[in-house]
Design a protein around this motif. Structure first.
Motif, short mmCIF file in Angstrom:
data_model
loop_
_atom_site.label_atom_id
_atom_site.label_comp_id
_atom_site.label_asym_id
_atom_site.label_seq_id
_atom_site.Cartn_x
_atom_site.Cartn_y
_atom_site.Cartn_z
N LEU A 104 0.83 -1.21 0.00
CA LEU A 104 0.00 0.00 0.00
C LEU A 104 0.87 1.26 0.00
O LEU A 104 0.43 2.31 -0.49
N SER A 105 2.10 1.13 0.53
CA SER A 105 3.04 2.27 0.46
C SER A 105 3.55 2.43 -0.96
O SER A 105 3.61 3.55 -1.49
N GLU A 106 3.93 1.32 -1.61
CA GLU A 106 4.43 1.38 -2.99
C GLU A 106 3.35 1.89 -3.94
O GLU A 106 3.64 2.62 -4.89
N GLU A 107 2.12 1.48 -3.70
CA GLU A 107 1.03 1.84 -4.60
C GLU A 107 0.38 3.17 -4.22
O GLU A 107 -0.53 3.64 -4.91
N VAL A 108 0.82 3.75 -3.11
CA VAL A 108 0.23 4.99 -2.58
C VAL A 108 -1.31 4.87 -2.54
O VAL A 108 -2.02 5.77 -2.98
N VAL A 109 -1.78 3.77 -2.01
CA VAL A 109 -3.22 3.62 -1.79
C VAL A 109 -3.66 4.59 -0.68
O VAL A 109 -4.79 5.05 -0.66
N VAL A 110 -2.73 4.88 0.21
CA VAL A 110 -2.96 5.85 1.28
C VAL A 110 -2.10 7.07 0.98
O VAL A 110 -0.93 6.93 0.63
N ARG A 111 -2.69 8.27 1.16
CA ARG A 111 -1.96 9.50 0.85
C ARG A 111 -1.71 10.32 2.12
O ARG A 111 -2.38 10.12 3.13
N CYS B 76 5.12 9.88 -3.66
CA CYS B 76 3.68 9.74 -3.89
C CYS B 76 3.33 10.17 -5.32
O CYS B 76 2.58 9.47 -6.03
N LEU B 77 3.86 11.31 -5.72
CA LEU B 77 3.54 11.88 -7.03
C LEU B 77 3.94 10.94 -8.16
O LEU B 77 3.14 10.64 -9.06
N GLU B 78 5.16 10.44 -8.10
CA GLU B 78 5.65 9.59 -9.19
C GLU B 78 4.84 8.30 -9.31
O GLU B 78 4.49 7.86 -10.40
N ARG B 79 4.52 7.71 -8.16
CA ARG B 79 3.79 6.44 -8.21
C ARG B 79 2.34 6.62 -8.61
O ARG B 79 1.79 5.81 -9.37
N LEU B 80 1.72 7.67 -8.10
CA LEU B 80 0.32 7.92 -8.48
C LEU B 80 0.23 8.28 -9.96
O LEU B 80 -0.69 7.85 -10.68
N ALA B 81 1.18 9.08 -10.43
CA ALA B 81 1.18 9.49 -11.83
C ALA B 81 1.32 8.27 -12.74
O ALA B 81 0.63 8.13 -13.75
N MET B 82 2.21 7.36 -12.34
CA MET B 82 2.41 6.16 -13.15
C MET B 82 1.12 5.33 -13.19
O MET B 82 0.70 4.85 -14.24
#
Lengths: 437, 169
Positions: free
Chosen positions: A106-113, A237-243
């Motif tokens: 969930l940290s890698e996927e930024v499921v939580v912000r 967070c930005l890089e992973r969410l953007a991807m």
């Protein structure tokens, strides 16, 4: 009125309020509700409500991690029921067996912000404080209630701030700092408290190292623990969410996402009310060991004396990340395990495993004689994959050393940083890696 | 299993500080043991191997600081409920265990003064309405009365029956 702590701000926001008082009980709507292999059991509780649909499927996050791959037909059936439930309810944030441990994934996927509230049927849910979220563990019944109703009562905790300043000595890690805190103050030293970490040393740490601190505060009795988000956290967070959402760097959507993340960050007011405040100097820290059978039975490694070990384990949501694998690989690159000793290494996620393969760590581990496992919780709570024999002594990078934790009540578990585990696996006794030839 | 009797007497089992969920209910059973009988049979297995076979309905568990620290597993509460434990009285509780207790209709009382007095194998009487506990030799200590919110959940028999009551309205 004094300013608000992080916990006050996060819980007030999740309760639809501007402010709240310490000790007040709020009906909170968490942004994310976490469950794992316990989802099948929670589903059976939830079915008592007679609902066809959970209230907010988009807020649910489910991983299969605690016993993967299934060690028995009973575990396999459990996973099967969870997959059926996920399909029936249309749950998007579902992570299959092998993807990794809930807190890492969930940290890698930024499921939580940053600024959000996550409640999880897992005691290490304070983990998400590393990115500025409020994370707290709850029980299975409470998760069932959240699936049904979307909200749950929480008491606003008082805050203890822990400051760390100065330069960490070579060979000292975030894990050592966490063990030092718990050793000094006891396993209930942070009971019911919100822990705020601050200081230049905290913000100089890698993000992977920071994750250790809120995660380990579960062993301190804390309700949640947090590190204020800074630029490296926002970039992560930005890089992973953007991807994930297919947003191109530099586009207007990218800028909107960045603004949104920044706007949601919560920081304690400078005049907020702290119940207590601790100060540590990084220069004074050294490698620490927690002795069986209590996480607060902590001694400096230099004062431990001779402890021979039979088995070693590197992994878990506390210390199964790439830098932990790297620390182990550095030690094992030119060495082999002590005769008769087993070393199990389990990356916390499939991304960590992929990086271990790319960087050659997997080969290093295999050549050294270690066993490389499937991403997940492994033997941490005694389900499988490296359960000790009666009377054996284990050195582990995990978070708990309670009697029977790894499945064998007469085994003794010592806790340390991953580098100390790797060095001890080579020496056959618990040693400081700085003392290896 | 609503527990609405307001005055009850039970036999004491006494334990120390930082009793964790792994010794209350081992993690290796959390995804495999499901029936009430199985769960009750492993209560306190790695803390007190004689407990599950000898505990009687209505018994009291008395403990030191931070009872129930560790995992969020709810079986660390339900194993005691299913074994017949009427209340747990401690110097302090781990927060997740405490919530799980209320949510499973198990009375959990913070009362350090009683922990000082309690003797294993002796009996004690808890009087909820007047918020005191009496030892068998007549000494009494008071505890913080339970809030109405907590009492409502306890009297419903736990969080799930409580929500079912609410949803039926």
């Amino acid at each position: 009125m004094p300013g608000q702590t992080f916990a006050q701000k996060a819980l007030a926001r999740a309760a639809g309020r501007d402010t709240c008082a310490v000790g007040e009980i709020l009906d909170v709507e968490p942004d994310v509700v976490l469950s794992h292999d316990n989802t099948a059991a929670i589903r059976r509780i939830w079915e008592e409500f007679g609902q066809d649909r959970v209230k907010h499927p988009e807020r649910m996050a489910i991983t299969l991690d605690h016993a993967v791959p299934a060690p028995s037909a009973v575990h396999a059936q459990n996973h099967r029921e969870i997959r059926e439930f996920v399909g029936d309810q249309g749950i998007v944030h579902f992570f299959e067996a092998g993807r990794g441990i809930c807190h890492q994934v969930l940290s890698e996927e930024v499921v939580v912000r940053p600024g959000q509230v996550i409640l999880g049927a897992d005691s290490h849910t304070p983990h998400f404080g590393w990115l500025g979220a409020f994370g707290a563990g709850i029980g299975r019944s409470e998760v069932a209630a959240l699936w049904a109703q979307g909200q749950l009562w929480l008491k606003v905790p008082a805050t203890m701030r822990i400051n760390l300043n100065g330069a960490m000595p070579e060979g000292v890690t975030a894990k050592d700092f966490a063990l030092r805190i718990i050793g000094d103050m006891g396993a209930d030293g942070g009971l019911y408290r919100s822990i705020e970490f601050a200081g230049d040393t905290i913000h100089a740490m890698t993000l992977e190292s920071r994750m250790v601190l809120p995660n380990m505060m579960a062993e301190f009795g804390a309700k949640n623990a947090v590190i204020c988000p800074d630029e490296p956290v926002l970039t992560w967070c930005l890089e992973r969410l953007a991807m994930r959402h297919g947003i191109e760097a530099g586009s207007s959507a990218w800028a909107d996402l960045a603004d949104g993340l920044r706007k949601d960050c919560l920081y304690p007011d400078t005049d907020c009310e702290l119940e207590s405040e601790l100060h540590f100097a990084a220069e004074d820290l050294e490698p620490y060991i927690a002795r069986p059978h209590s996480v607060d039975d902590v001694v400096p490694l230099s004062e431990l004396g001779q402890v021979n070990v039979d088995a070693a384990f590197i992994g878990t949501c506390t210390n199964g990340r790439l830098e932990d694998m790297s620390a182990a690989a550095n030690i094992l690159a030119t060495r082999r395990l002590a005769p008769g000793l087993s070393l199990v290494i389990i990356p916390a996620s499939s991304q960590v495993l992929e990086a271990c393969i790319e960087l050659g760590y997997a080969e290093t581990f295999a050549r050294a004689g270690a066993m490389l496992g499937v991403p997940g919780c492994g033997p941490c709570m005694g389900n499988h994959f490296g359960v000790p024999a009666p009377g054996e002594t284990v050195i582990s990078s995990a978070n708990r050393n309670f009697r029977g934790r790894m499945g064998t009540p007469s085994a003794g578990i010592y806790l340390s940083s991953p580098a100390v585990v790797a060095a001890s696996a080579v020496a056959g006794r618990i040693v400081d890696p700085r003392e290896l030839d | 299993m609503a527990r609405t009797d307001r005055r009850f007497t039970g036999r004491i089992w006494k334990y120390g500080d930082n009793v964790n969920t792994d010794v209350i209910f081992p993690g290796k059973y959390t995804y495999t043991l499901k029936t009430p009988e199985e769960i009750a049979a492993h209560a306190l297995e790695d803390l007190d191997p004689g407990f599950a076979a000898n505990v009687q309905p209505g018994d009291l568990v008395v403990a030191g600081r931070n009872w129930g620290c560790g995992s969020s597993r709810e079986q660390a509460v339900s194993c005691l409920v299913l074994a017949g434990v009427r209340a747990v009285i401690a110097r302090s509780f781990s927060r997740i265990w405490y919530r799980n207790a209320l949510n499973n209709g198990l009375l959990a009382l913070e009362c350090p003064a009683f922990v000082d007095l309690a003797v294993a194998g002796d009996t004690a009487t808890v009087v909820l309405d007047e918020a005191y506990i009496a030892t068998s030799n007549g000494r009494t200590v008071t505890f913080q009365p339970l809030s109405d919110d907590v009492l409502r959940i306890l009297e419903a028999g736990g969080l799930i029956p409580y929500i079912k009551q609410q949803m039926a309205v």
